[in-house]
Design an enzyme around this catalytic site. Structure first.
Site, PDB file in Angstrom:
ATOM      1  CG  HIS A 284      -0.407   0.424   2.493  1.00  0.00           C
ATOM      2  ND1 HIS A 284      -1.046   0.929   3.496  1.00  0.00           N
ATOM      3  CD2 HIS A 284       0.807   0.285   3.034  1.00  0.00           C
ATOM      4  CE1 HIS A 284      -0.313   1.313   4.475  1.00  0.00           C
ATOM      5  NE2 HIS A 284       0.834   0.770   4.323  1.00  0.00           N
TER       6      HIS A 284
ATOM      7  CB  CYS B  49       3.675   5.794   5.358  1.00  0.00           C
ATOM      8  SG  CYS B  49       4.221   5.114   6.808  1.00  0.00           S
TER       9      CYS B  49
ATOM     10  CG  HIS C 116       5.412   0.875   2.715  1.00  0.00           C
ATOM     11  ND1 HIS C 116       4.776   1.947   2.207  1.00  0.00           N
ATOM     12  CD2 HIS C 116       4.701   0.338   3.797  1.00  0.00           C
ATOM     13  CE1 HIS C 116       3.774   2.108   3.169  1.00  0.00           C
ATOM     14  NE2 HIS C 116       3.887   1.532   3.970  1.00  0.00           N
TER      15      HIS C 116
ATOM     16  CG  HIS D 201       2.473  -3.116   6.390  1.00  0.00           C
ATOM     17  ND1 HIS D 201       3.494  -2.550   7.342  1.00  0.00           N
ATOM     18  CD2 HIS D 201       1.897  -1.661   5.794  1.00  0.00           C
ATOM     19  CE1 HIS D 201       3.476  -1.129   7.233  1.00  0.00           C
ATOM     20  NE2 HIS D 201       2.611  -0.610   6.212  1.00  0.00           N
TER      21      HIS D 201
ATOM     22  CG  ASP E  91      -2.353 -13.241   1.010  1.00  0.00           C
ATOM     23  OD1 ASP E  91      -1.579 -12.572   1.631  1.00  0.00           O
ATOM     24  OD2 ASP E  91      -2.136 -14.589   0.557  1.00  0.00           O
ATOM     25  CG  HIS E  92       0.904 -12.478  -2.011  1.00  0.00           C
ATOM     26  ND1 HIS E  92       0.349 -13.074  -0.583  1.00  0.00           N
ATOM     27  CD2 HIS E  92       2.028 -12.643  -1.999  1.00  0.00           C
ATOM     28  CE1 HIS E  92       1.383 -13.706  -0.331  1.00  0.00           C
ATOM     29  NE2 HIS E  92       2.465 -13.532  -0.870  1.00  0.00           N
TER      30      HIS E  92
ATOM     31  CD  GLU F  52      -0.042  -0.313   8.761  1.00  0.00           C
ATOM     32  OE1 GLU F  52      -0.741  -0.241   7.812  1.00  0.00           O
ATOM     33  OE2 GLU F  52       0.518   0.624   9.318  1.00  0.00           O
TER      34      GLU F  52
HETATM   35 NI    NI Z   1       2.452   1.138   5.661  1.00  0.00          NI
END
Ligand code: NI
Length: 138
Positions: free
Chosen positions: A16, A35, A41, A43, A81-82, A128
Site C-alpha cells: 500500500h 509511508c 511498501h 506489511h 492477500d498479495h 500492521e
Molecule cells: Ni504502511
C-alpha cells in the site's frame, strides 16, 4: 445461555501507500513520510476477528471456526492477500489505506455474513506491525 467471544486469527501480506489525492505530493510527503513512497511498501498484516454469541447446547460452539475461517478467507484474505490495497481491492477504493480505515472496511465486509450465523461481530483487530495495531467495534 452463556455468551462467549470466539476469536479467529488470519494473516495476509499486502502492499500500500498512504496518499491523499486532494493534497500535493509535497504535502503527502510531509504528512505521511516514507509511508507515502510512490513505489509502495508492504506489511504482514495480522487480523483478529472476534465473534460474540451464545453457546449452542447441541454443539457446544458459538460458531464453527471452520465456517468463520471460510467466511474471512472468502470476504477478506482472498481479496487482500498479495494485493496492492490502493489499486486492487474494490472495497478499499477511495479511502486512505491506513490500518484504521482497513479495519473499518474489513468490519463492514464481515458484518452481514456473521449476523447470518446468528451471532454478532464484536470487533476487528488489525496488526500492521508487531507494535502498531488498531481495533474497531462497529
Ligand atoms: Ni504502511
Amino acid at each position: 445461555m452463556k455468551k462467549v467471544r470466539v476469536i479467529r486469527r488470519e494473516r495476509f501480506n499486502a502492499a500500500h501507500r498512504l496518499f491523499n489525492p486532494n493534497w500535493t505530493d509535497e504535502k503527502n510527503e510531509l504528512v505521511f513520510g516514507k509511508c507515502s513512497n510512490k513505489n509502495w511498501h508492504g506489511h504482514n498484516y495480522v487480523l483478529f476477528v472476534t465473534v460474540e454469541g451464545h453457546v449452542d447446547d447441541d454443539t457446544g460452539y458459538v460458531i464453527d471456526l471452520k465456517i468463520l475461517s471460510d467466511l474471512i478467507k472468502e470476504k477478506i484474505v482472498n481479496k487482500m492477500d498479495h494485493r496492492n490495497l490502493n489499486l486492487e481491492v474494490d472495497f478499499m477504493k477511495d479511502c486512505i489505506t491506513t490500518a484504521e480505515n482497513i479495519a473499518v472496511k474489513i468490519y463492514e465486509q464481515l458484518e452481514e455474513g456473521i449476523k447470518s450465523t446468528g451471532n454478532n461481530l464484536h470487533s476487528v483487530k488489525l496488526y500492521e506491525t508487531e507494535n502498531n495495531y488498531v481495533e474497531y467495534y462497529g
